[in-house]
Design a protein around this motif. Structure first.
Motif, mmCIF file in Angstrom:
data_model
loop_
_atom_site.group_PDB
_atom_site.id
_atom_site.type_symbol
_atom_site.label_atom_id
_atom_site.label_comp_id
_atom_site.label_asym_id
_atom_site.label_seq_id
_atom_site.Cartn_x
_atom_site.Cartn_y
_atom_site.Cartn_z
ATOM 1 N N ALA A 139 -45.699 12.039 6.882
ATOM 2 C CA ALA A 139 -46.622 10.964 7.249
ATOM 3 C C ALA A 139 -46.271 9.669 6.540
ATOM 4 C CB ALA A 139 -48.060 11.360 6.932
ATOM 5 N N LEU A 140 -45.879 9.763 5.286
ATOM 6 C CA LEU A 140 -45.542 8.568 4.522
ATOM 7 C C LEU A 140 -44.225 7.963 5.000
ATOM 8 C CD1 LEU A 140 -46.551 6.818 2.167
ATOM 9 C CD2 LEU A 140 -45.188 8.255 0.633
ATOM 10 N N PHE A 141 -43.213 8.797 5.189
ATOM 11 C CA PHE A 141 -41.891 8.254 5.497
ATOM 12 C C PHE A 141 -41.642 8.091 6.993
ATOM 13 C CE2 PHE A 141 -41.538 9.637 1.150
ATOM 14 C CZ PHE A 141 -40.956 8.513 0.580
ATOM 15 N N ALA A 159 -40.285 7.452 -3.329
ATOM 16 C CA ALA A 159 -41.719 7.149 -3.329
ATOM 17 C C ALA A 159 -42.112 6.560 -4.678
ATOM 18 C CB ALA A 159 -42.537 8.404 -3.052
ATOM 19 N N HIS A 160 -43.135 5.719 -4.649
ATOM 20 C CA HIS A 160 -43.741 5.199 -5.879
ATOM 21 C C HIS A 160 -45.021 5.999 -6.093
ATOM 22 C CE1 HIS A 160 -46.189 2.592 -8.433
ATOM 23 N NE2 HIS A 160 -45.075 2.006 -8.808
ATOM 24 N N VAL A 161 -45.108 6.717 -7.215
ATOM 25 C CA VAL A 161 -46.208 7.656 -7.448
ATOM 26 C C VAL A 161 -46.992 7.227 -8.683
ATOM 27 C CG1 VAL A 161 -46.821 10.045 -7.962
ATOM 28 C CG2 VAL A 161 -44.968 9.553 -6.353
ATOM 29 N N THR A 162 -48.314 7.129 -8.527
ATOM 30 C CA THR A 162 -49.225 6.803 -9.625
ATOM 31 C C THR A 162 -50.215 7.946 -9.790
ATOM 32 O OG1 THR A 162 -49.090 4.433 -9.105
ATOM 33 C CG2 THR A 162 -50.935 5.167 -10.474
ATOM 34 N N VAL A 163 -50.270 8.556 -10.976
ATOM 35 C CA VAL A 163 -51.251 9.616 -11.233
ATOM 36 C C VAL A 163 -52.623 8.967 -11.412
ATOM 37 C CG1 VAL A 163 -51.970 11.469 -12.780
ATOM 38 C CG2 VAL A 163 -49.537 11.142 -12.267
ATOM 39 N N LEU A 164 -53.595 9.416 -10.621
ATOM 40 C CA LEU A 164 -54.950 8.869 -10.697
ATOM 41 C C LEU A 164 -55.841 9.682 -11.639
ATOM 42 C CD1 LEU A 164 -55.528 8.075 -6.911
ATOM 43 C CD2 LEU A 164 -54.909 6.473 -8.734
ATOM 44 N N TYR A 165 -55.788 10.999 -11.532
ATOM 45 C CA TYR A 165 -56.578 11.856 -12.423
ATOM 46 C C TYR A 165 -56.100 13.295 -12.274
ATOM 47 C CZ TYR A 165 -59.345 12.929 -8.197
ATOM 48 O OH TYR A 165 -59.751 13.301 -6.940
ATOM 49 N N ASP A 166 -56.577 14.161 -13.169
ATOM 50 C CA ASP A 166 -56.242 15.585 -13.142
ATOM 51 C C ASP A 166 -57.446 16.409 -12.715
ATOM 52 O OD1 ASP A 166 -53.704 15.006 -14.003
ATOM 53 O OD2 ASP A 166 -54.100 15.484 -16.111
ATOM 54 N N GLU A 167 -57.168 17.548 -12.100
ATOM 55 C CA GLU A 167 -58.201 18.511 -11.727
ATOM 56 C C GLU A 167 -57.871 19.856 -12.378
ATOM 57 O OE1 GLU A 167 -59.331 17.442 -7.124
ATOM 58 O OE2 GLU A 167 -57.416 18.397 -7.516
ATOM 59 N N LEU A 270 -51.568 8.703 -6.185
ATOM 60 C CA LEU A 270 -51.413 7.735 -5.101
ATOM 61 C C LEU A 270 -49.921 7.566 -4.881
ATOM 62 C CD1 LEU A 270 -52.273 5.441 -3.158
ATOM 63 C CD2 LEU A 270 -52.237 3.917 -5.143
ATOM 64 N N ALA A 271 -49.458 7.779 -3.655
ATOM 65 C CA ALA A 271 -48.041 7.648 -3.328
ATOM 66 C C ALA A 271 -47.853 6.581 -2.260
ATOM 67 C CB ALA A 271 -47.483 8.978 -2.835
ATOM 68 N N THR A 272 -46.836 5.756 -2.444
ATOM 69 C CA THR A 272 -46.441 4.752 -1.453
ATOM 70 C C THR A 272 -44.921 4.789 -1.345
ATOM 71 O OG1 THR A 272 -46.277 2.993 -3.111
ATOM 72 C CG2 THR A 272 -48.408 3.266 -2.007
ATOM 73 N N ARG A 273 -44.383 4.183 -0.288
ATOM 74 C CA ARG A 273 -42.930 4.092 -0.170
ATOM 75 C C ARG A 273 -42.401 3.144 -1.243
ATOM 76 N NH1 ARG A 273 -45.015 4.367 4.981
ATOM 77 N NH2 ARG A 273 -45.264 2.110 5.052
ATOM 78 N N ALA A 274 -41.303 3.530 -1.878
ATOM 79 C CA ALA A 274 -40.812 2.792 -3.044
ATOM 80 C C ALA A 274 -40.508 1.334 -2.730
ATOM 81 C CB ALA A 274 -39.574 3.480 -3.607
ATOM 82 N N GLY A 275 -40.035 1.041 -1.531
ATOM 83 C CA GLY A 275 -39.628 -0.325 -1.226
ATOM 84 C C GLY A 275 -40.733 -1.227 -0.721
ATOM 85 N N ASP A 276 -41.924 -0.695 -0.501
ATOM 86 C CA ASP A 276 -43.005 -1.504 0.067
ATOM 87 C C ASP A 276 -43.657 -2.362 -1.014
ATOM 88 O OD1 ASP A 276 -42.403 -0.271 2.381
ATOM 89 O OD2 ASP A 276 -44.304 0.787 2.646
ATOM 90 N N ARG A 277 -43.843 -3.653 -0.695
ATOM 91 C CA ARG A 277 -44.380 -4.579 -1.697
ATOM 92 C C ARG A 277 -45.486 -5.463 -1.111
ATOM 93 N NH1 ARG A 277 -41.877 -1.629 -4.383
ATOM 94 N NH2 ARG A 277 -40.216 -2.040 -5.893
ATOM 95 N N SER A 278 -46.210 -5.002 -0.118
ATOM 96 C CA SER A 278 -47.210 -5.854 0.523
ATOM 97 C C SER A 278 -48.385 -6.111 -0.418
ATOM 98 C CB SER A 278 -47.710 -5.220 1.821
ATOM 99 O OG SER A 278 -48.661 -4.217 1.565
ATOM 100 N N ARG A 279 -49.071 -7.238 -0.176
ATOM 101 C CA ARG A 279 -50.226 -7.586 -1.016
ATOM 102 C C ARG A 279 -51.344 -6.567 -0.848
ATOM 103 N NH1 ARG A 279 -54.269 -10.767 1.862
ATOM 104 N NH2 ARG A 279 -53.759 -10.777 4.081
ATOM 105 N N LEU A 280 -51.491 -5.993 0.368
ATOM 106 C CA LEU A 280 -52.546 -5.003 0.570
ATOM 107 C C LEU A 280 -52.259 -3.715 -0.196
ATOM 108 C CD1 LEU A 280 -53.521 -5.318 4.353
ATOM 109 C CD2 LEU A 280 -54.887 -5.918 2.351
#
Length: 297
Positions: A139-141, A159-167, A270-280
């Motif tokens: 879905a992401l790529f 991918a650019h990955v940010t850890v938000l929290y642990d469960e 939270l994962a996004t495509r590594a090359g994406d740099r949009s303001r949103l």
């Protein structure tokens, strides 16, 4: 020298159907995932084979398998679909610079961060899309989503990955299981308990803890493809499962969760495509950290 024959005009829809059958190795399961009938899927695959002039799949008693030509075509088919998705996404981005689609998987809530993004950018087209666990990487790529809130593990290359929290991870068992009602359990308590398996080796390694810390394999349980099937098997006493303890959502009334000690927690990211740099995307990342992180929900 005679002219080369014209290249076939491939229908991307047929190419997508082929990749689904190649993934599931079964026409019936692929047809169900594509929401079409099996006879229709078979006809579409034959059309693709006619366009290519090669047989791509052989039916077997166990399902289907790729021919030699199918093995050659599969990686090229996936690349073709990725290229088409990227072309469409880049075109939309140029025409609609204020559009973002945020994906999320079972048991996770993105609402507070999405509401904040819509408040800050009222003219933006902010959409959400629920994803099955096996759709996350594609879905992401394939540009169906621009950001995704989900649990590790999944392929994070590019991918650019940010850890938000642990469960915390817990053991899910039926109410009449011998361990039901215990305050906590360890891996030693379930050394002989079968756990469900999926097609993803990384998923199996993390959620089955396979192999165990001492190097022993986790006991094999039933093969599953959908969360609902896994829950049904557990409720029926066919298996137990290691899962996350989500912040939201209720368990089935015939199941109970027991804290599992001695294992690392699940990571919500939270994962996004590594090359994406949009303001949103940048704004949503900031909003997700604030509203979905350790102190957000």
């Amino acid at each position: 020298m005679p002219d080369s024959p014209p290249a076939p005009d491939l229908d991307l829809r047929l190419v997508r159907y082929f990749t689904a059958v190649a993934e599931y190795r079964h026409f019936g399961r692929a047809a169900e995932a594509l929401h079409i009938t099996q006879p229709s899927l078979s006809r579409q695959i034959r059309r693709l084979e006619q366009q290519l002039g090669a047989r791509l799949l052989d039916r077997t008693p166990q399902g289907s398998r790729l021919t030699e030509a199918g093995e050659v075509f599969l990686p090229r088919a996936k690349a073709l679909l990725r290229s088409a998705a990227q072309a469409a996404a880049h075109t939309r981005a140029a025409a609609e610079p204020s559009r973002i689609t945020i994906g999320y998987t079972a048991g996770l809530i993105v609402t507070p961060a999405v509401r904040e993004l819509r408040r800050r950018y009222p003219d933006a087209d902010v959409r959400t899309l629920h994803l099955d666990w096996h759709e996350r990487h594609t879905a992401l790529f394939e540009h169906r989503v621009d950001a995704m809130v989900t649990r590790l593990p999944f392929p994070t290359e590019q991918a650019h990955v940010t850890v938000l929290y642990d469960e915390p991870r817990v053991l899910l068992v039926p109410l009449d299981h011998r361990l039901a009602g215990k305050e906590s359990v360890t891996l030693d308590d379930i050394a002989d308990e079968p756990l469900p398996r999926v097609a993803d080796p990384a998923w199996n390694a993390f959620w089955r803890i396979d192999p165990r810390p001492d190097g022993s394999p986790a006991p094999d349980g039933p093969f599953v493809e959908a969360l609902e099937d896994k829950l049904e098997l557990i409720a029926a006493g066919e298996a137990v499962a290691i899962t996350a303890l989500p912040r939201v959502g209720a368990l089935r009334p015939d199941l109970t969760a027991i804290p599992l000690h001695g294992v690392e927690p699940s990571h919500v990211v939270l994962a996004t495509r590594a090359g994406d740099r949009s303001r949103l995307l940048a704004a949503f990342r900031k909003s997700a950290r604030a509203h979905l992180g350790a102190n957000g929900l």
